[in-house]
Enzyme design. Structure first.
Site, PDB file in Angstrom:
ATOM      1  CB  SER A 138      -0.974   0.258   1.139  1.00 53.86           C
ATOM      2  OG  SER A 138      -1.350   1.284   1.288  1.00 53.86           O
ATOM      3  CE1 TYR A 151      -3.885  -1.704   5.509  1.00 56.02           C
ATOM      4  CE2 TYR A 151      -3.076   0.412   4.708  1.00 56.02           C
ATOM      5  CZ  TYR A 151      -3.747  -0.919   4.374  1.00 56.02           C
ATOM      6  OH  TYR A 151      -3.960  -1.119   3.093  1.00 56.02           O
TER       7      TYR A 151
END
Length: 252
Positions: A138, A151
């Site tokens: 990501s 995350y």
């Protein structure tokens, strides 16, 4: 589109969202697909839509015993494409308000899961001298995203794992790459915008507008765009150890 006929791809987190989109794109390019996840009903629904050359297998990617059992069930299947897509978003909160259990859950799926799947299926690729591993990272692993420390840290770990593993696997004929999407339009981002709105006292629409304003194109990417990028990576045999940005310019 690149033809993947004769190859079998295993996609984790294949029951919905990006995983289902990637499975559909790979299937459309001719590959046999094995969808892996924890929700059997969702997996079965995606396989039913795909039809022939598709199957599903239940597995908790963070559980070594579950991954070993998956590998045993697929012992006669030549997996030559491994897409490590399974991931959880984790909490939206200040780091000091995040529990160790929440932190471990994010790293268990997002990082440990990739380790376990690679550990299980790379030996077969090594033996055949051919294969591709694509780890879904990501842009959040490359730029700050406030209130999302577990995350972001997990996705940075995925990028580091990918670049290192590429030097282990490359000499054995296996390409390892990461694909780093920006925010992908869909239910997961809608959830994050709602949580951020609750935390800040603003609106979900304001949270979304502030987020997409950071991208050059002023929008999120789509699941189909990410799925097409997976096929594009497979069409570039010289690509290894790369981190491909697909973020509408989020990190431009």
């Amino acid at each position: 589109m690149t033809s993947l006929a004769g190859r079998t791809a295993l996609i984790t987190g294949g029951g919905s969202g990006l995983g289902a989109a990637i499975a559909s794109m790979l299937h459309g390019a001719g590959a046999d697909v094995v969808l892996v996840g924890r929700d059997e009903a969702k997996l079965a629904a995606v396989v039913a839509d795909l039809g022939e050359r598709a199957r599903w297998e239940a597995c908790d990617v963070a559980d070594p015993d579950s991954v070993d059992a998956l590998h045993a069930r697929l012992s006669e299947v030549e997996i030559s494409i491994l897409v490590n897509n399974a991931g959880v978003p984790g909490p939206v909160a200040d780091l000091v308000d995040i529990t160790p259990a929440e932190w471990d859950d994010v790293f268990g799926v997002n990082v440990r899961g990739i380790f376990l799947l690679c550990r299980a299926f790379l030996p077969g690729m090594y033996e055949r001298g051919f294969g591709d591993v694509i780890n879904i990272a990501s842009v959040s692993g490359k730029r700050p995203l406030v209130h999302r420390t577990p995350y972001c840290a997990s996705k940075m770990a995925v990028i580091g794992l990918t670049s290192t593993l590429a030097f282990e696997a490359g000499p054995r004929g296996v390409s390892v790459n990461a694909l780093s999407p920006g925010p992908v339009a869909g239910p997961r981002m809608e959830r994050n915008f709602r949580l951020e709105a609750e935390r800040s006292g603003g609106s979900a629409a304001d949270a979304e507008a502030a987020f997409v304003s950071r991208s050059a194109l002023g929008r999120m990417v789509t699941e189909e765009e990410v799925a097409r990028a997976v096929v594009a990576i497979l069409a570039m045999p010289g690509l290894c150890g790369a981190d491909v940005d697909l973020s509408a310019g989020m990190v431009a």
